[in-house]
Design a protein around this motif. Structure first.
Motif, PDB file in Angstrom:
ATOM      1  N   ILE A   1       0.852  -1.183   0.000  1.00 23.95           N
ATOM      2  CA  ILE A   1       0.000   0.000   0.000  1.00 23.95           C
ATOM      3  C   ILE A   1       0.887   1.232   0.000  1.00 23.95           C
ATOM      4  O   ILE A   1       1.833   1.325   0.779  1.00 23.95           O
ATOM      5  N   ALA A   2       0.573   2.190  -0.861  1.00 23.94           N
ATOM      6  CA  ALA A   2       1.373   3.402  -1.005  1.00 23.94           C
ATOM      7  C   ALA A   2       1.031   4.433   0.065  1.00 23.94           C
ATOM      8  O   ALA A   2      -0.126   4.668   0.380  1.00 23.94           O
ATOM      9  N   ARG A   3       2.082   5.054   0.615  1.00 22.94           N
ATOM     10  CA  ARG A   3       1.928   6.155   1.565  1.00 22.94           C
ATOM     11  C   ARG A   3       2.104   7.489   0.850  1.00 22.94           C
ATOM     12  O   ARG A   3       1.550   8.503   1.264  1.00 22.94           O
ATOM     13  N   ALA A   4       2.880   7.498  -0.244  1.00 27.03           N
ATOM     14  CA  ALA A   4       3.087   8.709  -1.034  1.00 27.03           C
ATOM     15  C   ALA A   4       3.490   8.305  -2.441  1.00 27.03           C
ATOM     16  O   ALA A   4       4.054   7.232  -2.652  1.00 27.03           O
ATOM     17  N   ILE A   5       3.194   9.189  -3.405  1.00 30.75           N
ATOM     18  CA  ILE A   5       3.583   8.984  -4.793  1.00 30.75           C
ATOM     19  C   ILE A   5       4.091  10.303  -5.361  1.00 30.75           C
ATOM     20  O   ILE A   5       3.728  11.373  -4.880  1.00 30.75           O
ATOM     21  N   SER A   6       4.949  10.205  -6.369  1.00 29.18           N
ATOM     22  CA  SER A   6       5.453  11.400  -7.022  1.00 29.18           C
ATOM     23  C   SER A   6       5.664  11.098  -8.499  1.00 29.18           C
ATOM     24  O   SER A   6       6.284  10.090  -8.845  1.00 29.18           O
ATOM     25  N   ALA A   7       5.143  11.975  -9.357  1.00 30.12           N
ATOM     26  CA  ALA A   7       5.286  11.814 -10.799  1.00 30.12           C
ATOM     27  C   ALA A   7       6.296  12.811 -11.325  1.00 30.12           C
ATOM     28  O   ALA A   7       6.140  14.021 -11.141  1.00 30.12           O
ATOM     29  N   GLY A   8       7.352  12.319 -11.947  1.00 30.14           N
ATOM     30  CA  GLY A   8       8.333  13.178 -12.593  1.00 30.14           C
ATOM     31  C   GLY A   8       7.930  13.421 -14.035  1.00 30.14           C
ATOM     32  O   GLY A   8       6.805  13.116 -14.442  1.00 30.14           O
ATOM     33  N   GLU A   9       8.840  13.936 -14.819  1.00 30.10           N
ATOM     34  CA  GLU A   9       8.526  14.201 -16.225  1.00 30.10           C
ATOM     35  C   GLU A   9       8.275  12.907 -16.990  1.00 30.10           C
ATOM     36  O   GLU A   9       7.342  12.824 -17.791  1.00 30.10           O
ATOM     37  N   VAL A  10       9.096  11.863 -16.734  1.00 30.08           N
ATOM     38  CA  VAL A  10       8.966  10.605 -17.471  1.00 30.08           C
ATOM     39  C   VAL A  10       9.086   9.378 -16.565  1.00 30.08           C
ATOM     40  O   VAL A  10       9.269   8.262 -17.053  1.00 30.08           O
ATOM     41  N   ASP A  11       9.009   9.564 -15.268  1.00 31.88           N
ATOM     42  CA  ASP A  11       9.159   8.464 -14.319  1.00 31.88           C
ATOM     43  C   ASP A  11       8.328   8.756 -13.077  1.00 31.88           C
ATOM     44  O   ASP A  11       7.837   9.867 -12.904  1.00 31.88           O
ATOM     45  N   SER A  12       8.194   7.750 -12.225  1.00 33.07           N
ATOM     46  CA  SER A  12       7.415   7.912 -10.997  1.00 33.07           C
ATOM     47  C   SER A  12       8.072   7.171  -9.846  1.00 33.07           C
ATOM     48  O   SER A  12       8.778   6.176 -10.045  1.00 33.07           O
ATOM     49  N   LEU A  13       7.810   7.671  -8.625  1.00 32.10           N
ATOM     50  CA  LEU A  13       8.262   7.029  -7.396  1.00 32.10           C
ATOM     51  C   LEU A  13       7.053   6.744  -6.518  1.00 32.10           C
ATOM     52  O   LEU A  13       6.116   7.543  -6.459  1.00 32.10           O
ATOM     53  N   VAL A  14       7.112   5.615  -5.823  1.00 32.91           N
ATOM     54  CA  VAL A  14       6.066   5.234  -4.886  1.00 32.91           C
ATOM     55  C   VAL A  14       6.724   4.893  -3.559  1.00 32.91           C
ATOM     56  O   VAL A  14       7.672   4.112  -3.509  1.00 32.91           O
ATOM     57  N   LEU A  15       6.221   5.493  -2.484  1.00 33.68           N
ATOM     58  CA  LEU A  15       6.706   5.210  -1.132  1.00 33.68           C
ATOM     59  C   LEU A  15       5.696   4.316  -0.443  1.00 33.68           C
ATOM     60  O   LEU A  15       4.525   4.676  -0.307  1.00 33.68           O
ATOM     61  N   SER A  16       6.139   3.135  -0.024  1.00 33.75           N
ATOM     62  CA  SER A  16       5.238   2.196   0.642  1.00 33.75           C
ATOM     63  C   SER A  16       5.162   2.501   2.137  1.00 33.75           C
ATOM     64  O   SER A  16       5.982   3.255   2.675  1.00 33.75           O
TER      65      SER A  16
END
Length: 160
Positions: A1-16
């Motif tokens: 389950i994600a606690r935070a997400i971030s969308a870059g220009e061409v990539d994404s990060l997900v913090l669990s």
């Protein structure tokens, strides 16, 4: 389950919830932090990081803050946005920004070739491309090391 997400220009990060970070998308500049430049079609765990509490994906670089308040950067550092004192460097693995060690970071924002950091005591730091005054530090050239904003304080929520 994600606690935070971030969308870059061409990539994404997900913090669990457990503090793990997952990355996916374009990885031409190493901004996924996986040790290579291969794109990922599905979320892939970034190995070797301590527990993380904040993430930010920029145009071609990424930032994370650990639960201990350390800041790590990876990807394209062409304008100094990785904060390690060098220009035209690419980091394929998350690397702690030594100049920020001990500040107790709580928030990060990876912009378009620049980075902003907030400390838990309200101090703010910026580095990277100074073009168009985007750093707000009175600079127009690249700043490869973090500089503290002398006039800016950040209201940090108690949970951070």
């Amino acid at each position: 389950i994600a606690r935070a997400i971030s969308a870059g220009e061409v990539d994404s990060l997900v913090l669990s919830r457990d503090g793990s970070v997952f990355a996916f998308g374009d990885n031409a500049n190493g901004q996924l932090g996986l040790g290579d430049r291969e794109d990922r079609l599905t979320p892939t765990r970034i190995p070797g990081l301590p527990a993380v509490k904040a993430v930010s994906a920029g145009a071609s670089h990424s930032l994370v803050v650990t639960c201990g308040g350390a800041v790590y950067s990876f990807g394209d550092g062409d304008s100094g946005q990785l904060g390690h004192g060098q220009l035209e460097v690419f980091l394929l693995y998350p690397t702690e920004i030594e100049a920020l060690r001990g500040i107790g970071a709580c928030m990060v924002v990876a912009g378009y070739f620049h980075s902003l950091i907030a400390a838990s005591d309200g101090r703010a730091f910026g580095f990277g491309c100074g073009e168009d005054e985007r750093l707000g530090l009175g600079l127009t050239a690249e700043q490869a090391l973090p500089l503290e904003y002398p006039y800016l304080k950040v209201a940090v929520p108690p949970s951070l």
